[in-house]
Enzyme design. Structure first.
Site, PDB file in Angstrom:
ATOM      1  N   SER A 199      42.784  45.306  38.189  1.00 12.91           N
ATOM      2  CA  SER A 199      44.073  45.079  37.528  1.00 12.91           C
ATOM      3  C   SER A 199      44.658  46.387  36.983  1.00 12.91           C
ATOM      4  CB  SER A 199      43.949  44.046  36.403  1.00 12.91           C
ATOM      5  OG  SER A 199      43.624  42.787  36.919  1.00 12.91           O
ATOM      6  N   TYR A 225      36.400  34.298  44.702  1.00 12.03           N
ATOM      7  CA  TYR A 225      37.803  34.301  45.104  1.00 12.03           C
ATOM      8  C   TYR A 225      38.079  33.259  46.189  1.00 12.03           C
ATOM      9  CZ  TYR A 225      37.602  38.941  42.884  1.00 12.03           C
ATOM     10  OH  TYR A 225      37.397  39.988  42.023  1.00 12.03           O
ATOM     11  N   LEU A 238      47.392  47.689  37.560  1.00 12.87           N
ATOM     12  CA  LEU A 238      48.833  47.534  37.325  1.00 12.87           C
ATOM     13  C   LEU A 238      49.109  46.425  36.317  1.00 12.87           C
ATOM     14  CD1 LEU A 238      50.082  47.976  40.986  1.00 12.87           C
ATOM     15  CD2 LEU A 238      50.115  49.649  39.138  1.00 12.87           C
TER      16      LEU A 238
END
Length: 329
Positions: A200, A55, A202
């Site tokens: 993830s 990330y 959502l």
């Protein structure tokens, strides 16, 4: 917040995925914004923070490490190896020597001498899973990590890895609109005593209503290249979302809260880790753990949004080839 287990540790039922502060969804948040969000999350009861070497090519680990440095004894800290930035490109590399180098960099970035949960971010199919997990097991012996996790693996790979060293957690995309985990790995993780950490949850913001117009996404937002966010799939999926939003209204909550509550009911070992840059959305997400929703409404949501009704695969073909999760026929 109610507690669930990862290995021998108790963590709140909802954790925080930190990726989108630094990676994948347009420009990274500035340090002040990211730090404020992380500190507010702790204040609101979050103790499980999830990052990765990938990330921001290390930037997210550095952000998290600096923000939580003084809170470290109270934090359950998770990071990942096996996929990182090399010369500006994302590279999957599960060789033991690479993983050994990566953990040292992660420890430095996170300003800590141990990581509670360290995942193999992707199985490098050129390296036997036994070799990669063996390298992680040596990190446990050395006290550099507390427990081993795997991300985006099949039930068969999980069982093979678990025979080498106990796997404390499996992290895979799981939400109403991505049900691949239900084929086998959700049950396999439960049988083996591994937590199932749902990233993830959502649907990359879709189920919270955060993506009403793909054209408004940043040019470097990864969702632009995902089939479900491309036409004609996106318009069809938006029609599902409108009906889902109505169900949430009937349940007396937001669509995002209904999506998270649905996940929490999928098993005591399921732990969603929604991410956000918004403190308002952070509060909304965490409140999902205190909801009470009628079973009939949950069943209606499950029938409305699922692998048979959502249009488009979750990844483009090249990305799909990199992962090991089972696929629906």
């Amino acid at each position: 917040m109610q507690q669930r287990k990862i290995g021998e540790s108790n963590v709140p039922a909802i954790g925080l995925g930190c990726m989108n502060l630094s990676h994948a969804y347009g420009e990274a948040a500035d340090e002040a914004t990211g730090t404020a969000l992380l500190n507010k999350a702790f204040e609101l009861g979050v103790r499980h923070f999830d990052t990765a070497a990938l990330y921001g090519f290390g930037a997210n680990e550095k952000l998290v490490g600096k923000a939580i440095r003084d809170l470290r004894p109270e934090i359950f800290l998770a990071s990942k190896c096996g996929m990182a930035g090399v010369d500006g490109k994302r590279v999957i590399d599960g060789r033991p020597a690479t993983l050994a180098r990566t953990v040292e960099q992660s420890l430095a970035n996170l300003q800590t001498d141990y990581i509670d949960l360290y995942y193999l971010h992707r199985w490098d199919k050129a390296v036997p899973i036994e070799d990669s997990v063996g390298a992680l097991s040596r990190m446990v012996e050395q006290g550099k990590i507390g427990a081993i996790g795997l991300s985006e693996v099949s039930a068969a790979t999980l069982r093979t890895a678990h025979a080498v060293h106990p796997i404390a957690a499996v992290q895979t995309e799981y939400s109403l609109w991505t049900r691949n985990a239900e084929i086998a790995v959700l049950e396999a993780s439960r049988e083996l005593g591994a937590a199932f950490v749902a990233f993830s949850p959502l649907a990359r913001g879709f189920l919270s209503g955060a993506v009403g117009n793909v054209a408004l996404l940043a040019e470097n937002d990864i969702r632009r290249n995902m089939p479900r966010f491309q036409e004609p799939n996106f318009s069809a999926n938006m029609r599902l979302y409108q009906k889902f939003s109505t169900l949430a209204g009937q349940a007396g909550c937001t669509p995002g809260q209904l999506a998270l509550y649905w996940l929490l009911q999928r098993g005591e070992h399921v732990i969603p880790i929604p991410g956000t840059r918004s403190i308002a959305h952070l509060r909304e997400n965490l409140a999902a753990a205190t909801l009470q929703v009628e079973p009939a409404l949950l069943e209606a949501a499950s029938t409305l949004v699922n692998q048979a009704t959502v249009q488009g695969p979750r990844y483009a073909a090249a990305t799909q080839a990199e992962i090991d999760t089972e696929e629906f026929a």
